[in-house]
Design an enzyme around this catalytic site. Structure first.
Site, PDB file in Angstrom:
ATOM      1  N   ASP A 145     -40.966  18.433  37.737  1.00 32.46           N
ATOM      2  CA  ASP A 145     -40.085  19.453  38.314  1.00 32.46           C
ATOM      3  C   ASP A 145     -39.118  18.857  39.329  1.00 32.46           C
ATOM      4  OD1 ASP A 145     -42.797  19.313  39.620  1.00 32.46           O
ATOM      5  OD2 ASP A 145     -41.734  20.404  41.193  1.00 32.46           O
TER       6      ASP A 145
ATOM      7  N   GLY B 131     -39.144  28.046  45.111  1.00 35.78           N
ATOM      8  CA  GLY B 131     -40.012  28.759  46.034  1.00 35.78           C
ATOM      9  C   GLY B 131     -39.460  28.876  47.439  1.00 35.78           C
TER      10      GLY B 131
END
Length: 466
Positions: free
Chosen positions: A236, A81
């Site tokens: 993650d 992101g």
């Protein structure tokens, strides 16, 4: 000359989105790693290239997609992101990703700005390079930059960017992303990619899982041996390469407490120091579930696949305990630590926890007798010493000096460096990098960096900067 060979970019397009970094208005180098640059063939890179304003020949910028369990809650799509994988560099020491962290918005930014500010960038540079110097598998830092932009958090900060180096950025969450979509072909391709890139000795899927489990056992034991608290062990944020990745709200323990926790977002202590082994085990269970369909095909049935994966998963606790004994045995100068040495180690840690003894200075102080000074109950420490003396090796001093750092990235020192950098003075950050690149030797001029924080200097919380 940088020799790019972008194997991840040759995977199917659903593994990533091709995207260039957003331009930085006025990139400026803050920290630069010349030794790493020489290895990568990037010695001629300047701030403009490191910021991604100019894409070097052969690079194929992309943002990776992945999913993950974040503090136990499932997020079906995450991804890079605020980062872009510039490409992969093949060297005589292996293949490395060059990753620009703070490179702007991507399709995975989830309403974020995709940027970083200089504080977390400096923290990750300093801590990751120390971890490398302390022989802990880790991502590394090639450069830290100011971008010339302003980044809005609780207030406006100078924008920053980290050029991060890793054996790869493939995570447990990368496997989870495709598993959750029932994309067995993608999981198979990813498995083959990881095996070829990281574990070529693994002959099949089950052996690959075994190698990943072993790598995580070794990694977490080394974290524990340094008093390191990662702070955000989501799936993650676990690299299947066995490297430490995503230094966000991380910190090192000063006064020892097994419940040490610094992350501002971990309200319930899920990722406290003592929880890290069990959290790694939990994450590995999530990875194991991703391998069921392909192992089912290899073994001829779902139950044999589940049974085989469960057996490998259950090997993590004893593997970790073996690594933990080895790490802490070496910290005490014990050459062949066994089960009988566990009470000796645990009793010392218990005394340290009882008195809040400084973690780093206690172990290092075993060399010169100063360890005793960190205890309130010195009689109890004195009673422990003969048991230790009976077990230490002939070369115990050499062993202790090699594995117990004289200096660590103290949380308050990092904060001082960040605040100085915000005022335009990067010398404190430069000094930390210089000293921490040789953490087992220390000059008299740098002894002040070994001191724990005063009460007014204690850093109670750290932040990831998103």
């Amino acid at each position: 000359m940088t020799d790019f060979d972008n194997s991840y970019a040759r995977l199917p397009e659903r593994f990533f989105t091709r995207i260039a970094p957003e331009l930085s208005p006025a990139p400026e180098m803050v920290l630069w790693n010349p030794d790493l640059a020489k290895l990568l063939g990037t010695s001629d890179w300047d701030a403009v290239i490191c910021a991604g304003n100019v894409i070097p020949e052969g690079a194929e910028p992309l943002a990776q997609v992945y999913a993950g369990h974040q503090f136990g809650g499932w997020s079906p799509q995450l991804g890079d992101g605020r980062a872009v994988l510039l490409g992969e560099v093949a060297t005589d020491q292996g293949r490395f990703d060059i990753h620009l962290k703070g490179a702007g918005r991507t399709p995975y930014s989830r309403n974020g700005d995709g940027r970083a500010w200089i504080g977390p960038v400096l923290r990750e540079y300093i801590v990751s390079e120390f971890m490398h110097a302390a022989d802990v598998p880790t991502t590394r830092a090639l450069a830290a930059l100011r971008t010339g932009a302003r980044v809005q958090r609780e207030r406006a900060y100078p924008g920053g960017m980290l050029v991060r180096i890793a054996a790869s950025h493939i995570r447990v969450g990368t496997f989870q992303y495709f598993t959750s979509r029932g994309d067995e072909e993608a999981v198979r391709l990813l498995t083959e990619h990881v095996r070829a890139r990281h574990y070529p000795q693994a002959a099949n899927t089950l052996e690959l899982y075994q190698e990943i489990v072993r790598a995580q056992a070794r990694l977490i034991a080394r974290w524990m041996g340094l008093g390191f608290v990662h702070g955000v062990m989501n799936t993650d944020n676990m690299a299947v390469s066995g490297e430490t990745i995503d230094f966000g709200p991380c910190a090192f323990i000063d006064g020892y407490s097994p419940k040490a926790l610094y992350s501002s977002i971990d309200q319930y202590g899920r990722y406290a120091y003592e929880q890290q082994p069990s959290m790694a085990h939990w994450n590995l269970a999530q990875l194991g579930s991703c391998f069921v369909p392909q192992l089912e095909a290899e073994l001829g049935g779902e139950q044999p696949a589940v049974d085989a994966l469960t057996e490998v998963l259950n090997s993590f606790p004893p593997l970790y305990q073996e690594e933990w004994r080895r790490v802490f045995g070496a910290k005490l100068g014990i050459a062949d630590p066994g089960e009988d040495d566990v009470p000796l180690i645990q009793d010392l840690l218990g005394l340290m926890a009882q008195d809040g003894a400084d973690f780093t200075n206690t172990f290092r102080g075993l060399l010169d007798g100063s360890a005793r000074d960190w205890f309130l109950d010195r009689d109890a420490f004195d009673a422990w010493v003969p048991r230790w003396q009976a077990r230490r090796a002939e070369n115990w001093q050499e062993m202790i000096a090699k594995v117990n750092p004289a200096v660590i990235p103290r949380n308050h020192r990092i904060e001082e460096a960040i605040q100085a950098s915000l005022a335009g003075d990067d010398s404190k950050a430069e000094r930390l990098v210089r000293v921490l690149s040789r953490p087992f030797t220390l000059s008299e001029d740098d002894e002040d960096l070994t001191h724990p924080p005063r009460e007014d200097q204690v850093v109670h919380q750290t932040f990831c900067g998103t």
